[in-house]
Write a protein that holds these residues in place. Structure first.
Motif, PDB file in Angstrom:
ATOM      1  N   ALA A  76       0.802  -1.220   0.000  1.00  0.00           N
ATOM      2  CA  ALA A  76       0.000   0.000   0.000  1.00  0.00           C
ATOM      3  C   ALA A  76       0.836   1.273   0.000  1.00  0.00           C
ATOM      4  N   ASP A  77       2.152   1.184   0.164  1.00  0.00           N
ATOM      5  CA  ASP A  77       2.971   2.405   0.107  1.00  0.00           C
ATOM      6  C   ASP A  77       3.562   2.640  -1.286  1.00  0.00           C
ATOM      7  N   TRP A  78       3.189   1.838  -2.260  1.00  0.00           N
ATOM      8  CA  TRP A  78       3.577   2.045  -3.651  1.00  0.00           C
ATOM      9  C   TRP A  78       2.563   2.960  -4.324  1.00  0.00           C
ATOM     10  N   ARG A  79       2.841   3.308  -5.578  1.00  0.00           N
ATOM     11  CA  ARG A  79       1.875   4.030  -6.397  1.00  0.00           C
ATOM     12  C   ARG A  79       1.876   3.429  -7.797  1.00  0.00           C
ATOM     13  N   VAL A  80       0.865   3.802  -8.579  1.00  0.00           N
ATOM     14  CA  VAL A  80       0.706   3.295  -9.939  1.00  0.00           C
ATOM     15  C   VAL A  80       0.553   4.485 -10.876  1.00  0.00           C
ATOM     16  N   VAL A  81       1.229   4.431 -12.007  1.00  0.00           N
ATOM     17  CA  VAL A  81       1.084   5.456 -13.042  1.00  0.00           C
ATOM     18  C   VAL A  81       0.481   4.786 -14.270  1.00  0.00           C
ATOM     19  N   ASP A  82      -0.667   5.312 -14.717  1.00  0.00           N
ATOM     20  CA  ASP A  82      -1.276   4.849 -15.965  1.00  0.00           C
ATOM     21  C   ASP A  82      -0.488   5.531 -17.073  1.00  0.00           C
ATOM     22  N   THR A  83       0.274   4.767 -17.850  1.00  0.00           N
ATOM     23  CA  THR A  83       1.155   5.375 -18.845  1.00  0.00           C
ATOM     24  C   THR A  83       0.393   5.970 -20.018  1.00  0.00           C
ATOM     25  N   GLY A  84      -0.899   5.644 -20.160  1.00  0.00           N
ATOM     26  CA  GLY A  84      -1.714   6.211 -21.240  1.00  0.00           C
ATOM     27  C   GLY A  84      -2.152   7.631 -20.940  1.00  0.00           C
ATOM     28  N   ASP A  85      -2.870   7.808 -19.830  1.00  0.00           N
ATOM     29  CA  ASP A  85      -3.374   9.151 -19.505  1.00  0.00           C
ATOM     30  C   ASP A  85      -2.539   9.849 -18.441  1.00  0.00           C
ATOM     31  N   LYS A  86      -1.442   9.240 -18.025  1.00  0.00           N
ATOM     32  CA  LYS A  86      -0.484   9.798 -17.063  1.00  0.00           C
ATOM     33  C   LYS A  86      -1.090  10.051 -15.683  1.00  0.00           C
ATOM     34  N   ARG A  87      -2.223   9.419 -15.393  1.00  0.00           N
ATOM     35  CA  ARG A  87      -2.864   9.576 -14.091  1.00  0.00           C
ATOM     36  C   ARG A  87      -2.090   8.771 -13.054  1.00  0.00           C
ATOM     37  N   ILE A  88      -1.886   9.371 -11.879  1.00  0.00           N
ATOM     38  CA  ILE A  88      -1.168   8.721 -10.782  1.00  0.00           C
ATOM     39  C   ILE A  88      -2.176   8.274  -9.733  1.00  0.00           C
ATOM     40  N   TYR A  89      -2.050   7.019  -9.318  1.00  0.00           N
ATOM     41  CA  TYR A  89      -2.935   6.440  -8.314  1.00  0.00           C
ATOM     42  C   TYR A  89      -2.118   6.042  -7.090  1.00  0.00           C
ATOM     43  N   ASN A  90      -2.623   6.369  -5.923  1.00  0.00           N
ATOM     44  CA  ASN A  90      -2.061   5.842  -4.685  1.00  0.00           C
ATOM     45  C   ASN A  90      -2.759   4.533  -4.377  1.00  0.00           C
ATOM     46  N   ILE A  91      -1.995   3.528  -3.997  1.00  0.00           N
ATOM     47  CA  ILE A  91      -2.568   2.239  -3.642  1.00  0.00           C
ATOM     48  C   ILE A  91      -3.058   2.333  -2.204  1.00  0.00           C
ATOM     49  N   ARG A  92      -4.327   2.029  -1.986  1.00  0.00           N
ATOM     50  CA  ARG A  92      -4.948   2.190  -0.670  1.00  0.00           C
ATOM     51  C   ARG A  92      -4.997   0.903   0.143  1.00  0.00           C
ATOM     52  N   GLU A  93      -4.773  -0.243  -0.497  1.00  0.00           N
ATOM     53  CA  GLU A  93      -4.750  -1.516   0.223  1.00  0.00           C
ATOM     54  C   GLU A  93      -3.853  -2.479  -0.535  1.00  0.00           C
ATOM     55  N   ASN A  94      -3.293  -3.418   0.181  1.00  0.00           N
ATOM     56  CA  ASN A  94      -2.467  -4.427  -0.470  1.00  0.00           C
ATOM     57  C   ASN A  94      -3.329  -5.238  -1.438  1.00  0.00           C
ATOM     58  N   PRO A  95      -2.761  -5.641  -2.574  1.00  0.00           N
ATOM     59  CA  PRO A  95      -3.533  -6.423  -3.557  1.00  0.00           C
ATOM     60  C   PRO A  95      -4.069  -7.718  -2.963  1.00  0.00           C
ATOM     61  N   LYS A  96      -5.258  -8.116  -3.456  1.00  0.00           N
ATOM     62  CA  LYS A  96      -5.895  -9.355  -3.017  1.00  0.00           C
ATOM     63  C   LYS A  96      -6.167 -10.217  -4.246  1.00  0.00           C
ATOM     64  N   LEU A  97      -6.121 -11.529  -4.047  1.00  0.00           N
ATOM     65  CA  LEU A  97      -6.441 -12.442  -5.145  1.00  0.00           C
ATOM     66  C   LEU A  97      -7.898 -12.267  -5.548  1.00  0.00           C
ATOM     67  N   SER A  98      -8.147 -12.271  -6.845  1.00  0.00           N
ATOM     68  CA  SER A  98      -9.515 -12.188  -7.349  1.00  0.00           C
ATOM     69  C   SER A  98     -10.208 -13.529  -7.148  1.00  0.00           C
ATOM     70  N   ASP A  99     -11.484 -13.579  -7.464  1.00  0.00           N
ATOM     71  CA  ASP A  99     -12.259 -14.805  -7.274  1.00  0.00           C
ATOM     72  C   ASP A  99     -11.700 -15.987  -8.059  1.00  0.00           C
ATOM     73  N   ASN A 100     -11.184 -15.727  -9.279  1.00  0.00           N
ATOM     74  CA  ASN A 100     -10.655 -16.853 -10.064  1.00  0.00           C
ATOM     75  C   ASN A 100      -9.178 -17.125  -9.787  1.00  0.00           C
ATOM     76  N   ARG A 101      -8.592 -16.376  -8.890  1.00  0.00           N
ATOM     77  CA  ARG A 101      -7.235 -16.574  -8.360  1.00  0.00           C
ATOM     78  C   ARG A 101      -6.127 -16.414  -9.386  1.00  0.00           C
ATOM     79  N   GLY A 102      -6.418 -15.946 -10.580  1.00  0.00           N
ATOM     80  CA  GLY A 102      -5.383 -15.715 -11.575  1.00  0.00           C
ATOM     81  C   GLY A 102      -4.987 -14.252 -11.662  1.00  0.00           C
ATOM     82  N   PHE A 103      -5.708 -13.406 -10.914  1.00  0.00           N
ATOM     83  CA  PHE A 103      -5.498 -11.965 -10.977  1.00  0.00           C
ATOM     84  C   PHE A 103      -5.445 -11.384  -9.568  1.00  0.00           C
TER      85      PHE A 103
END
Length: 114
Positions: A76-103
């Motif tokens: 959650a202390d990382w950030r993400v940059v969308d390289t298309g529209d250059k929008r910067i996102y702060n990650i608010r929670e650690n990633p979680k496995l999706s329902d199908n567990r591949g994502f």
């Protein structure tokens, strides 16, 4: 369900570099790119919290990326940059496995200080 065709955003994940403050203590430095992957962005709509965030020009969203060794390093202390529209996102929670567990899915927010 998320398929490869829905991963239409190029997302660069970045973490802060730790540097020495000259007195032996680590401090946050510049953002360093860690890796770039294809992902999916889904803006959140509805609910009082989300509506209030929009009034403050914040935009919460869910980002979905493929599960991988690199992706499991994200915190959650990382950030993400969308390289298309250059929008910067702060990650608010650690990633979680999706329902199908591949994502991995994570709550992010644009329009706030990093």
């Amino acid at each position: 369900m998320t398929g490869a065709g829905k991963l239409d955003r190029r997302l660069r994940f970045e973490a802060r570099q730790e540097i020495d403050d000259g007195h032996g203590s680590p401090v946050a430095g510049d953002w360093l790119p860690r890796f770039t992957v294809w992902g999916k962005r889904q803006f959140l709509r509805g609910g009082e919290t989300v509506l209030a965030a929009r009034l403050e020009s914040r935009q919460p969203a869910i980002l979905t990326i493929r599960d991988s060794r690199q992706a499991r390093e994200i915190t959650a202390d990382w950030r993400v940059v969308d390289t298309g529209d250059k929008r910067i996102y702060n990650i608010r929670e650690n990633p979680k496995l999706s329902d199908n567990r591949g994502f991995l899915e994570m709550l992010v927010e644009a329009g706030v200080a990093t």
